[in-house]
Scaffold this motif. Structure first.
Motif, PDB file in Angstrom:
ATOM      1  N   LEU A 179       0.826  -1.204   0.000  1.00  9.59           N
ATOM      2  CA  LEU A 179       0.000   0.000   0.000  1.00  9.59           C
ATOM      3  C   LEU A 179       0.863   1.258   0.000  1.00  9.59           C
ATOM      4  CD1 LEU A 179      -2.777  -1.067   2.528  1.00  9.59           C
ATOM      5  CD2 LEU A 179      -3.011  -0.829   0.046  1.00  9.59           C
TER       6      LEU A 179
ATOM      7  N   LEU B  64      -5.461   5.277   0.010  1.00 12.11           N
ATOM      8  CA  LEU B  64      -4.328   4.427   0.360  1.00 12.11           C
ATOM      9  C   LEU B  64      -3.731   4.819   1.698  1.00 12.11           C
ATOM     10  CD1 LEU B  64      -2.671   4.268  -3.167  1.00 12.11           C
ATOM     11  CD2 LEU B  64      -3.655   2.324  -1.927  1.00 12.11           C
TER      12      LEU B  64
ATOM     13  N   ALA C 174      -8.617  -1.634  -2.826  1.00 15.07           N
ATOM     14  CA  ALA C 174      -7.459  -1.292  -3.648  1.00 15.07           C
ATOM     15  C   ALA C 174      -7.673  -1.668  -5.101  1.00 15.07           C
ATOM     16  CB  ALA C 174      -6.213  -1.973  -3.098  1.00 15.07           C
TER      17      ALA C 174
END
Length: 208
Positions: A47, A95, A163
């Protein structure tokens, strides 16, 4: 003297991230951890590497915006650049929030990033409206490729689901940039290949 935005000794280019893989960063961060802790640490490393890509995209569009002309073409590209940059800011926030959910520190933005590999390869430049758009296209294509590979390795289902929505947006950015060129070259295809992959990368980008 104008600052050179194409290279920095501490910069991390998208091409480098794509070449080595976001997962390499995760492996380095987790090598010394107990087995039960590796999944979470690996997710955080992935990430944060993706977050660095978003920082770079925001920076690159900001630099490009100041170099575009005041012509109709330049204004069209600027409108799209600012729209894409807004998406990248939303990705950045998502994120960073995901990293914080692990009680870890999000990757900070750098003062500059390295674009020299793209320029040397003839995949864009900062010297004209068209070349700026080509550079943005190459960056977006590489981001989509990097995300598709890395996000599939995330271990936490909830984070993976969130994501995975970013990668298609990067592909949409690339298509939108190609659409601008199609207004200038009608024979150009919006989507030049049935897949966006390392094997079809050359079909997607536009050389100087």
């Amino acid at each position: 003297m104008e600052k050179d935005y194409t290279a920095s000794p501490c910069a991390l280019s998208r091409r480098h991230i794509l070449g080595t893989g976001l997962l390499t960063l995760g492996a380095a961060a987790t090598a010394a951890l107990p087995a039960h802790a590796q999944a979470t640490a690996s997710d955080v490393a992935i990430l944060n590497a993706a977050l660095d890509l978003e920082h770079q995209a925001i920076w690159a569009y900001g630099v490009a915006a100041g170099k575009l002309s005041d012509t109709p073409v330049g204004k069209t590209i600027l409108t799209l650049a600012l729209r894409n940059q807004a998406d990248h800011k939303a990705h950045r926030d998502a994120l960073a929030g995901a990293v914080k959910s692990f009680e870890k520190t999000p990757s900070p933005a750098r003062s500059s990033y390295d674009l020299s590999s793209y320029i040397k390869a003839g995949e864009g430049n900062l010297d004209s409206d068209a070349n700026i758009a080509k550079l943005a296209l190459a960056l977006e294509v590489d981001a989509a490729l990097a995300y598709a590979d890395a996000f599939s390795k995330l271990k936490t289902p909830a984070i993976l689901s969130a994501a995975a929505t970013i990668a298609p947006d990067e592909s949409a950015h690339a298509t939108a940039i190609r659409a601008v060129f199609k207004t200038l070259v009608p024979t150009m295809e919006y989507v030049p290949a049935p897949f966006l992959s390392a094997a079809t990368r050359k079909a997607w980008i536009l050389n100087v």
